[in-house]
Design a protein around this motif. Structure first.
Motif, mmCIF file in Angstrom:
data_model
loop_
_atom_site.group_PDB
_atom_site.id
_atom_site.type_symbol
_atom_site.label_atom_id
_atom_site.label_comp_id
_atom_site.label_asym_id
_atom_site.label_seq_id
_atom_site.Cartn_x
_atom_site.Cartn_y
_atom_site.Cartn_z
ATOM 1 N N ARG A 1 0.815 -1.211 0.000
ATOM 2 C CA ARG A 1 0.000 0.000 0.000
ATOM 3 C C ARG A 1 0.853 1.268 0.000
ATOM 4 O O ARG A 1 0.579 2.220 -0.738
ATOM 5 C CB ARG A 1 -0.906 -0.036 1.242
ATOM 6 C CG ARG A 1 -1.809 1.159 1.439
ATOM 7 C CD ARG A 1 -2.930 1.210 0.419
ATOM 8 N NE ARG A 1 -3.736 2.411 0.610
ATOM 9 C CZ ARG A 1 -3.383 3.612 0.136
ATOM 10 N NH1 ARG A 1 -2.282 3.727 -0.563
ATOM 11 N NH2 ARG A 1 -4.162 4.657 0.342
ATOM 12 N N TYR A 2 1.876 1.307 0.856
ATOM 13 C CA TYR A 2 2.594 2.553 1.103
ATOM 14 C C TYR A 2 4.008 2.617 0.550
ATOM 15 O O TYR A 2 4.527 3.686 0.287
ATOM 16 C CB TYR A 2 2.679 2.815 2.619
ATOM 17 C CG TYR A 2 1.364 3.140 3.239
ATOM 18 C CD1 TYR A 2 0.570 4.176 2.728
ATOM 19 C CD2 TYR A 2 0.903 2.424 4.332
ATOM 20 C CE1 TYR A 2 -0.652 4.478 3.306
ATOM 21 C CE2 TYR A 2 -0.316 2.721 4.914
ATOM 22 C CZ TYR A 2 -1.094 3.756 4.393
ATOM 23 O OH TYR A 2 -2.300 4.049 4.957
ATOM 24 N N LYS A 3 4.686 1.492 0.474
ATOM 25 C CA LYS A 3 6.119 1.571 0.206
ATOM 26 C C LYS A 3 6.528 1.178 -1.200
ATOM 27 O O LYS A 3 7.589 1.559 -1.659
ATOM 28 C CB LYS A 3 6.866 0.664 1.190
ATOM 29 C CG LYS A 3 6.980 1.252 2.564
ATOM 30 C CD LYS A 3 8.289 0.790 3.194
ATOM 31 C CE LYS A 3 8.434 1.380 4.571
ATOM 32 N NZ LYS A 3 9.357 0.565 5.374
ATOM 33 N N GLY B 1 5.710 1.533 -4.742
ATOM 34 C CA GLY B 1 4.869 2.323 -5.630
ATOM 35 C C GLY B 1 4.462 1.583 -6.885
ATOM 36 O O GLY B 1 3.462 1.939 -7.530
ATOM 37 N N SER B 2 5.204 0.533 -7.222
ATOM 38 C CA SER B 2 4.900 -0.194 -8.454
ATOM 39 C C SER B 2 3.829 -1.249 -8.259
ATOM 40 O O SER B 2 3.481 -1.970 -9.188
ATOM 41 C CB SER B 2 6.185 -0.852 -8.986
ATOM 42 O OG SER B 2 6.747 -1.682 -7.997
ATOM 43 N N THR C 1 19.785 2.158 13.623
ATOM 44 C CA THR C 1 20.065 3.318 12.791
ATOM 45 C C THR C 1 21.515 3.694 13.032
ATOM 46 O O THR C 1 22.132 3.238 13.973
ATOM 47 C CB THR C 1 19.194 4.534 13.171
ATOM 48 O OG1 THR C 1 19.312 4.726 14.575
ATOM 49 C CG2 THR C 1 17.770 4.353 12.757
ATOM 50 N N PRO D 1 20.052 -5.149 0.837
ATOM 51 C CA PRO D 1 21.151 -4.560 0.055
ATOM 52 C C PRO D 1 22.534 -5.095 0.428
ATOM 53 O O PRO D 1 23.401 -5.204 -0.449
ATOM 54 C CB PRO D 1 21.026 -3.060 0.368
ATOM 55 C CG PRO D 1 19.579 -2.861 0.669
ATOM 56 C CD PRO D 1 19.151 -4.120 1.382
#
Lengths: 328, 328, 328, 328
Positions: free
Chosen positions: A10-12, A14-15, A242, A116
């Motif tokens: 839904r949010y992350k 975009g494709s 983080t 990654p």
């Protein structure tokens, strides 16, 4: 996991367009669907008959996976299925065959391949920068065990957790000939049982591999790999939340992630995105059904090695994407 | 090693006076003695009869160790002997008994126990800060193999290199019940033979241990340990030469040490200093002859496990400082 | 500091023989002398008249330094003097001249130059590996302030603490043309006064430098430098006690050292060893009296810049080892 | 930057629908629009008149920013505008006023505030975990300078690059009273001019700040901050591309990112997402027009400090989100 994939869709990512949510529990389906502002229902069939739906993400309880894969395949829906596809080899193979027959994509949810860091290591190994591989190491440890109820439902540490390490070992280094597994029940032997394990791998290339797992690492969720080669060695992993360092009271500290969801948040989005691209461009998926089968067979071989106190040999038929593992 | 100990005794360890150097090769004895400005000779007997000599550091070829220990003991000289004391159990035990009978100190050269990092970890484990130990890991890898000649002379990777890891495992975690060893000959199988190995330990406490060794790590000399416990986990090691980071060409890098001598320069001085203090204050030495025997037995057990493709059980008699290991 | 040097001379630096201890306080002299098992007295003259004494380490209160240097020089004793030599330029120059006239070595106690990390950086900069220097940074922070009594006795943060950074700046990068200093009194303004400071340097080469100091870092003793050049950048420093990482409660942490004595324990021994070698081999000392003068002048220039709210220019006469700094 | 925002809107930020692309250059507009499969044109007016468009992201050349902000405001389109809004204060204020008058959101593109590391540090500082702030440090360095043409167009290093550090300083520590800036032209003085700079800040709280910038760091794109407080100190930054360590040839290395786009890829997506949420939920934007003005005034104050060789004082009117900075 279902919520995570839905939220990413839904949010992350975009494709991808999130079309609808299905969950057998009406309250869950309603809550997720409404919070994400998409259609929801309790009937799996609604997914199969919706012409807007190109692909289905299956994050149901494991015993339902294989049947759902077959239904999706029959309805010509592409599939991203959480691991393992099934808890036995025969059912797994049937599901793979169904997808093949109906010519739909079937991707298995080994998210770590999309992180990654692991991806960068893979690319450099593929490019020959490590030379010949000598040793593979993987540490994969949970902060604390899941509830005993969930432990019972999700199978042994080998098919539930180490399965990811078996997949990474194959992906980074290659096929595996032998596995010898050692286990210990240390923190709560009566209820939790085995909570620490070490598996030693012999790759077909002759390289050695070591995987250690723990359900009770205590300090955080930890997931790291190392591949030592003749030209270079690579260490992979990202235990910290983080990029900040905290300095106080005589210490410099970084914060561990608490669980796999936090540790691999980015990887789950990239996994879904990559699957969507495979569907859109009609490419091979990055993680095949056979990859799922191989890691599952390695998990059951680990269980047998532990039970019988001996090295278990693996057999393979075929090669590459359609290789089929079985115990010797 | 002899030069290193002599130089430390002369320049680095102020509590020790270097009295004389003995080496069977006149040129070596002369060169070392003159460069350090102390008496030298080629006769071992000169050490035994020199009344100024309180203690002897033995860094001769391994086959001579045990006889030298017995001679020193008979002459009432305390002994710091490089590992292993001998290449068989019986001779090792005889040497230990000789030292006991003549009431001289006998310390075995496991320098890693004196490295500040390992020592700090040991202290915190002893203080209970780790809780119950679940897993032990040690990676011990050489940049490149010694000459084939030296490889043949110094015995297998297990009694030559991994012996330090076996000692550290016992010291940090406790006694060991079982060992299962896996090896691979990858870089130069015809001449060098086995160059990578993994040993899995089962401690008497139930904890699991993994030691990996390599003669061909390629990137540097690497020596790290990890102990995972119920309350905390500690990682130990210092691969880098000095505390500088070099930033250039898109990379941030630190330099690995090249060999154990560079990696443990400080530890060797501290080892000698601690031995001198044990002699001066008539305290127990930090590493006993039985510690040397135990690690040697573990090394030979690793060899047997590898040769026979099975787990090898260890027997122990006695406890604590006088524990005696043998293969079951 | 006296105890530290004495203990190093006795136990750590094998090339030095500790002959005697002198301290005006009989209890201190007796305690140190007896604990180290050497002669002790309360008369400075005893050092000067002892024919066994080749060199003297001066670690007395700063106001006594210069007179002691002159007495040692007149008695033909070589000198390692703690910084600063004096609290004014004229007296400093007189002491330097006395040593020159009597042809004795005079080394100033800038220990950081002997730390292996700073030394390694220096060597690589000298070798041209950094190219042209663009920026220099140094952070030098205490865990907590010394007693207010000691703060008053030891002078401003600039001549007491930052003086080491000024020396390192000159040593690593080169001569300095301008200094602009900013200060703040934040933690205890009424009593402690200025407790945080930033000094910006303009080197003769055009490069920029930044030194920050704090008396109240709170988290530990921190000392790091960075030199950014056209070909590479180097970061230098070792905040941690030993090479262990502690993993618990969601954090991975390392322990800071608590003060400079802990942070530079190795450097102090190497400093004494290097001084002894300069005496024995009749070489130039590594840190000259003029180096001590230059850093002291920079410290007073920082004080003036702060007081007058402006950039202060430095003048220099001569070059190299005999350069003489003064404020413009 | 326009391409980046467009791509994020299309693929990465699921809560945003990319409606159309406008660029004055037909080839650019066409290429971007077609590659992202959205409408494109060369007329800014097309954005203003499209009823589907709720908000506009302005990434045009700086001289056009303010006029575009006013046009968007008049058309009731919310605005995310790249920094700086304009190259003078008056125009900046007019643009801010236009947005206020027409009641549209105006967010300035300080992406670093959205990076998870800086955000985590901000949250902990806000929660009081650092106590009183004593020192702020920020290093912000480019691998290599942009083309001389682009350097001329984008203004000094202070309004182009350091402006981000000024914003972060205000955000993390608070308002700023004074700035003193030092610069050097070292790598290519004739053409590039000033390429290294240091700015010292005095915060209204009394804390000291240091910002260093370089256009020629050479080793990589580097962006780190540190805030030292009375209770704790936090270090922030993520110079490396991915979490892998590469071990070869005696070194252990990590790879730096090459530029801000690589270093802050995640932050740009989160910035757009946060802006979208502010629009959707009618919340205050995270970075106001006044924030943009303040950082711009600090940039021009740095220029003046450098030109006049003195400390420049800042004036402020108002507080909080509507504070207005000017030079004293």
């Amino acid at each position: 996991m279902g919520r995570r994939h839905a939220s990413n869709a839904r949010y992350k990512v975009g494709s991808v367009d999130l079309i609808r949510i299905v969950d057998a529990a009406p309250s869950v389906a309603a809550e997720v669907g409404e919070s994400l502002n998409v259609a929801w229902s309790t009937e799996f069939d609604d997914l199969l008959t919706d012409p807007m739906v190109d692909a289905v993400v299956i994050a149901a309880p494991t015993p339902l996976h294989a049947e759902m894969v077959k239904l999706c395949a029959a309805a010509s829906k592409h599939i991203l299925c959480e691991k393992p596809i099934a808890l036995d080899v025969e059912t797994t193979v049937e599901a793979i065959e169904a997808a093949r027959k109906h010519n739909v994509k079937l991707q298995v949810g080994f998210h770590r391949r999309f992180d990654p860091a692991w991806r960068a290591a893979f690319d450099r190994i593929q490019a020959g920068e490590l030379g010949e591989v000598y040793q593979f190491h993987s540490s994969h440890r949970d902060l604390k065990p899941p509830s005993l109820e969930r432990v019972r439902a999700s199978g042994s540490i080998f098919v539930d957790a180490a399965i990811h390490d078996f997949d990474i070992a194959r992906w980074l280094v290659g096929e595996i000939d032998e596995i010898t597994t050692f286990g210990a029940a240390l923190s709560n032997p009566d209820q939790l049982g085995l909570d620490n394990a070490v598996s030693v791998l012999r790759f077909a290339s002759g390289a050695l591999g070591v995987i250690d797992n723990s359900r009770v690492a205590g300090y955080g969720y930890d997931c790291r790999s190392e591949v030592m080669g003749s030209k270079a060695t690579v260490r992979i992993g990202h235990p910290t939340q983080t990029d900040i360092e905290w300095l106080a009271d005589g210490h410099e500290s970084v914060d561990f992630v608490r669980d796999f969801a936090e540790g691999f948040a980015e990887a789950y989005g990239l996994e879904l995105s990559d699957f969507a691209e495979a569907v859109r461009l009609d490419k091979e998926v990055a993680v095949s059904g056979e990859d799922g089968l191989a890691a599952f067979v390695l998990g059951t071989a680990a269980e047998r090695s532990l039970a019988e106190g001996r090295t278990v040999r693996l057999n393979r038929k075929g090669t590459g994407r359609t290789v089929k593992y079985s115990m010797a």
